[in-house]
Design a protein around this motif. Structure first.
Motif, PDB file in Angstrom:
ATOM      1  N   ALA A  77      11.190   7.855 -43.069  1.00  0.00           N
ATOM      2  CA  ALA A  77      11.935   8.970 -43.112  1.00  0.00           C
ATOM      3  C   ALA A  77      13.137   9.230 -44.018  1.00  0.00           C
ATOM      4  O   ALA A  77      13.281  10.237 -44.539  1.00  0.00           O
ATOM      5  CB  ALA A  77      12.528   9.146 -41.678  1.00  0.00           C
ATOM      6  N   LYS A  78      13.618   8.013 -44.488  1.00  0.00           N
ATOM      7  CA  LYS A  78      14.842   8.035 -45.185  1.00  0.00           C
ATOM      8  C   LYS A  78      14.636   8.335 -46.619  1.00  0.00           C
ATOM      9  O   LYS A  78      15.271   8.771 -47.526  1.00  0.00           O
ATOM     10  CB  LYS A  78      15.529   6.810 -45.275  1.00  0.00           C
ATOM     11  N   THR A 107       5.925   2.872 -36.620  1.00  0.00           N
ATOM     12  CA  THR A 107       6.987   3.710 -36.130  1.00  0.00           C
ATOM     13  C   THR A 107       8.252   3.807 -36.939  1.00  0.00           C
ATOM     14  O   THR A 107       9.049   2.857 -36.902  1.00  0.00           O
ATOM     15  CB  THR A 107       7.341   2.732 -34.681  1.00  0.00           C
ATOM     16  N   GLY A 108       8.358   5.065 -37.575  1.00  0.00           N
ATOM     17  CA  GLY A 108       9.210   4.895 -38.652  1.00  0.00           C
ATOM     18  C   GLY A 108      10.767   4.919 -38.127  1.00  0.00           C
ATOM     19  O   GLY A 108      11.576   4.229 -38.684  1.00  0.00           O
ATOM     20  N   LEU A 109      10.929   5.768 -37.153  1.00  0.00           N
ATOM     21  CA  LEU A 109      12.439   5.925 -36.945  1.00  0.00           C
ATOM     22  C   LEU A 109      12.947   4.568 -36.158  1.00  0.00           C
ATOM     23  O   LEU A 109      14.085   4.300 -36.144  1.00  0.00           O
ATOM     24  CB  LEU A 109      12.546   6.988 -35.899  1.00  0.00           C
ATOM     25  N   MET A 138       8.371  10.994 -44.108  1.00  0.00           N
ATOM     26  CA  MET A 138       7.750  10.946 -42.555  1.00  0.00           C
ATOM     27  C   MET A 138       7.342  12.268 -42.380  1.00  0.00           C
ATOM     28  O   MET A 138       7.905  13.243 -42.506  1.00  0.00           O
ATOM     29  CB  MET A 138       8.716  10.347 -41.737  1.00  0.00           C
ATOM     30  N   ASP A 196       6.474  13.979 -38.738  1.00  0.00           N
ATOM     31  CA  ASP A 196       6.734  14.090 -37.422  1.00  0.00           C
ATOM     32  C   ASP A 196       5.453  14.313 -36.529  1.00  0.00           C
ATOM     33  O   ASP A 196       4.627  14.841 -36.926  1.00  0.00           O
ATOM     34  CB  ASP A 196       7.972  14.739 -36.647  1.00  0.00           C
ATOM     35  N   ASP A 248      13.751   2.485 -39.016  1.00  0.00           N
ATOM     36  CA  ASP A 248      14.995   2.740 -39.789  1.00  0.00           C
ATOM     37  C   ASP A 248      16.132   2.274 -39.067  1.00  0.00           C
ATOM     38  O   ASP A 248      17.116   1.950 -39.587  1.00  0.00           O
ATOM     39  CB  ASP A 248      15.018   4.234 -39.808  1.00  0.00           C
ATOM     40  N   TYR A 249      16.144   2.472 -37.574  1.00  0.00           N
ATOM     41  CA  TYR A 249      17.370   1.861 -36.646  1.00  0.00           C
ATOM     42  C   TYR A 249      17.349   0.364 -37.051  1.00  0.00           C
ATOM     43  O   TYR A 249      18.609  -0.132 -37.326  1.00  0.00           O
ATOM     44  CB  TYR A 249      16.978   2.267 -35.173  1.00  0.00           C
TER      45      TYR A 249
END
Ligand code: ZN
Length: 448
Positions: A149-150, A180-182, A154, A156, A185-186
């Motif tokens: 995503a960054k 699972t991208g987000l 990505m 959705d 990222d977390y």
């Protein structure tokens, strides 16, 4: 009659059998496969002691980094690959159709081997509207990312559903980078806060669980939209467990893995820093073993290289370094060495996983994928008794490193024929740029 080329005495490999036979090539196609040893040709090739494999079809290449459309085709063919299927990425703000048109033109101008394209969508909601037009250009498979995503890569779930709906109606296939991208990222943000050593903890940023979740969600959204899904570069036992669940239920899905996941582990690569940074990560020995079991039992449909060498050094900052490695030229010998010599598979499985299955899934069959009369004369003469050591110096990529650097492999590409022309002989590349043809596909129809 006299053929243009006759190949004598090789062991001809099909998914279901190996036969000792002669191959007569007329023009660009195979005319005859026969036990008649009296075939005569203008050029006669002795394949005694060697296997003759169908030309390798690589379903997963990125000719936009250190190797471009020209260079990637060259390093590919030197590794026995006679058809490449590139990912034509339309970045945000770009038109998918325009990118595809440019890539077809550029490929026809510089590629020494035949090629097809997957369309790649980054601004998926918008670019998906161009998909019907892309079908008209001969592109029927499309790729989206659930991660990064960054980087702005990505897609959705909403946009993925739209893309799969359109592709499903047209009768094609969607390839999904399934992680699972987000959540990743977390995890990475948390590690940045902790000032974590990213090189040491790389696997946490590309975990097996994220792959498993991604595979399940991508395929189930595909199921909702009646669209077959292709999962490239499966890297973990967890991802395979989900794949087994999906295939047991008869769901229309294809699975690909890559030589780097079959031949390497993160432990073995760690000391090479960012050179071993590829996405998804190369995981553990248990994962590697699970991948071979999956290949053996037929859970994996294809092997692709994910060839994407970037400009980086072992001493670069790990977090900043880009993902990717050079793989296409070592792919066949690596899979042979670890797979056939390692006792997991036979040469017949190589013919299936690296040629026939790929041709059927991509819909370039029966022109490609099998050594039958009438098919394009694309083949590799492979010497199983030749041992050699991989160094970046004996590869034809522009990359100055290989993840297999220093590895001794038993089995080597001896000659490569592309549409009847000898394009590799020993170490010598004889290809001519621009002789490659663009192949329209009809992806996603075959269910093996
Ligand atoms: Zn890739």
């Amino acid at each position: 009659m006299q053929y243009d080329v006759v190949i004598h005495g090789g062991l001809i490999v099909y998914p279901e059998k190996t036969i000792r036979a002669e191959i007569g090539i007329q023009g660009t196609v195979i005319d005859r496969v026969s036990s008649d040893t009296s075939l005569k040709g203008k050029r006669e090739i002795d394949a005694e002691g060697c296997y003759v494999l169908p030309g390798i079809i690589d379903p997963h290449t990125h000719p936009v980094y250190l190797d471009d459309l020209d260079g990637l085709a060259r390093t590919a063919v030197c590794g026995g690959v006679t058809t490449v299927i590139h990912y034509a990425y339309a970045k945000p703000g770009q038109s998918l159709v325009q990118i595809i048109q440019e890539w077809i033109q550029d490929g026809m101008r510089v590629s020494c081997i035949d090629f097809a394209l997957h369309g790649g969508l980054f601004e998926t909601s918008k670019q998906a509207d161009e998909i019907p037009e892309a079908f008209g250009l001969g592109v029927t498979s499309f790729k989206v990312f659930m991660a990064y995503a960054k980087l702005g890569w990505m897609t959705d779930d909403y946009a993925m559903a739209k893309c799969m709906d359109i592709v499903g109606r047209q009768g094609g296939m969607v390839a999904v980078h399934a992680e699972t991208g987000l959540a990743i990222d977390y995890i990475m943000d948390r590690m940045l806060e902790e000032k974590a050593d990213f090189a040491e903890r790389f696997l946490e940023t590309s975990p097996d669980i994220a792959e498993a979740e991604g595979v399940f969600r991508a395929v189930y959204i595909g199921r909702l939209m009646h669209c077959p899904v292709y999962i490239p570069h499966i890297s973990s036992a967890e991802g395979l467990a989900v794949m087994r669940f999906l295939k047991d239920r008869g769901i229309h899905v294809y699975a690909e893995t890559c030589p780097q996941y079959l031949g390497l582990t993160w432990d073995a690569l760690k000391n090479r820093g960012p050179l071993g940074k590829v996405g998804p990560s190369i995981k553990t020995e248990d994962d590697r073993f699970a991948l071979w079991q999956a290949v053996r039992e037929g859970l994996i449909d294809t092997i692709g290289s994910d060839h994407a060498p970037k400009d980086k050094k072992a001493t670069d900052n790990f977090f900043e370094a880009p993902y990717g490695s050079p793989e296409v030229e070592t792919m066949l010998p690596v899979v042979w060495h670890y797979g056939v010599n390692g006792g997991y598979i036979t040469p017949n499985e190589i013919a299936a996983l690296m040629s026939e299955n790929t041709a059927r899934i991509m819909g370039i069959w029966p022109q490609k994928g099998r050594l039958d009369p009438g098919a394009d004369a694309d083949m590799v003469i492979f010497d199983p008794s030749c041992s050699w050591t991989v160094t970046s110096g004996n590869q034809h990529t522009n990359a100055t490193y290989s993840l297999f650097e220093g590895t001794e492999l038993l089995g080597r590409v001896s000659m490569v024929i592309s549409r009847g022309e000898l394009v590799v002989e020993g170490d010598e590349y004889l290809g001519i740029e621009g002789r490659g043809q663009f192949l329209s596909t009809r992806a996603g129809h075959w269910q093996g």
